[in-house]
Enzyme design. Structure first.
Site, PDB file in Angstrom:
ATOM      1  CG  ASP A  44      10.479 -28.083  25.567  1.00 39.00           C
ATOM      2  OD1 ASP A  44      10.177 -28.539  24.570  1.00 39.00           O
ATOM      3  OD2 ASP A  44       9.550 -28.031  26.595  1.00 39.00           O
ATOM      4  CD  GLU A  96       7.655 -20.436  27.796  1.00 36.31           C
ATOM      5  OE1 GLU A  96       8.810 -20.197  28.927  1.00 36.31           O
ATOM      6  OE2 GLU A  96       6.672 -21.359  28.128  1.00 36.31           O
TER       7      GLU A  96
END
Length: 377
Positions: free
Chosen positions: A17, A273
């Site tokens: 994040d 990610e």
């Protein structure tokens, strides 16, 4: 006057994040001249990516970004022109009231998780909920036209290519990390969550006819590596050899150095990610350990990406790649699928570079966000 941006990041998965939002904030400042406040609720996790961060401060400037601690007791704060809630995090109620109180309501976007699923194109840019007249929009990163694209700094691929063509630069960088691979060794990196299938992969690497030097940044996978080695402890700087495999533990490095690490390696195993995208910009074959979700819905995202990524591969190479990825994400036995993958190594290497250049021809995420704002006003 340039727009003022607020980016809110609630750290859930340690580094994914904050990794994405920190890259985005820096790029908006450096390439688009935006004023950016980055609100982070976990400065300790942020510190691993940006060692210059002082975790004691509520406010500081890092690389032109106004970094703010996201406090439990929200202070009175004027809302920005553009508000990004990263990965569907909930904004502070007080801040939402400040958005509604503005004479001109801000652009409010939910920067969602990256996915290759077909439905993303249809949902990208659509309006979501409203709060007292303030409209929120979905903004989806993606791999296809009609999505928000991927994070990619200006000139990144050119810098990567120059680095990979310069053996001296690579050697110099590796030496700063204390890495001295044997001549001709296959250099690989491993950044992953815990995985019961790791032992079978390390077994086959140790028994391989080609030597492998495996670089493991400090993280959650170390426990599995330690058990496979049969030792009591494993820490940064340790180097262990078993057969044809050398295992070396690296310190957790800032983002730019991690990019260089990926560029040096012949194969990269990544997770989450942020590192997933950076491995694609490395232009080398890679393996993705996707973050697990309830009811295995993450596997739909995995399959959607594989369907897109493997377009253009021969049927045997595609089967080998898909088998390896599926085994890794099911904690399965990696031995057979890794051996099959090696049979198609040249084709997969060419394909990885082709995929990188294809994705690099699309607008990057930061530029797409700025253009969305321009269109909105």
């Amino acid at each position: 006057m340039k727009a003022r941006w607020d980016i809110f990041c609630s750290v859930v998965d340690n580094y994914g994040d904050i990794g994405v939002t920190w890259r985005l904030a820096r790029q908006l400042v450096a390439e688009h001249g935006c004023g950016v406040r980055l609100w982070v609720d976990d400065l300790r996790a942020f510190e691993r990516l940006c060692p210059e961060v002082d975790v004691r401060l509520d406010r500081q400037v890092q690389e032109g970004v106004d970094v703010r601690r996201w406090p439990a007791d929200w202070p009175a704060t004027e809302a920005a022109d553009v508000v990004i809630a990263a990965f569907a995090c909930q904004l502070p109620p007080g801040y939402m009231e400040a958005m509604a109180a503005r004479a001109r309501t801000p652009l409010w976007m939910n920067l969602d998780y990256l996915s290759a699923e077909d439905w993303v194109v249809g949902c990208h840019g659509l309006p979501s909920v409203k709060f007292k007249g303030v409209q929120k929009y979905f903004f989806f990163p993606g791999f296809r036209a009609g999505t928000g694209g991927l994070l990619r700094e200006a000139g990144l691929l050119g810098r990567r290519l120059a680095f990979q063509r310069n053996a001296a630069w690579q050697q110099q960088f590796l030496q700063t990390l204390g890495v001295f691979p044997a001549a001709g060794a296959r250099l690989m990196s491993l950044f992953a969550y815990e995985n019961a299938g790791l032992a079978s992969w390390l077994d086959v690497l140790a028994a391989d006819g080609c030597t492998t030097h495996l670089l493991i940044p400090e993280g959650r996978i170390l426990g599995d590596v330690q058990r496979w080695l049969g030792i009591e402890s494993l820490s940064v700087g340790d180097v262990q050899q078993r057969g044809a495999l050398t295992v070396q533990v690296l310190p957790f490095v800032p983002q730019t150095q991690y990019d260089h690490l990926l560029w040096c390696c012949d194969f990269n195993a990544v997770r989450g990610e942020d590192s997933f995208v950076r491995a694609q910009w490395a232009g080398r074959p890679f393996l993705w350990h996707i973050y697990r979700q309830d009811e295995d819905i993450h596997l739909d995202k995995l399959d959607a990406f594989l369907e897109l990524y493997t377009e253009g591969l021969s049927a045997p190479a595609r089967t080998a790649l898909v088998s390896l990825w599926q085994a890794w994400n099911a904690d399965g036995n990696m031995a057979h699928s890794w051996k099959k993958l090696l049979e198609h190594w040249p084709e997969l290497t060419v394909h990885a570079e082709k995929w990188c250049l294809e994705q690099g021809s699309r607008p990057d995420l930061a530029t797409a966000l700025v253009q969305f704002y321009v269109n909105w006003i």
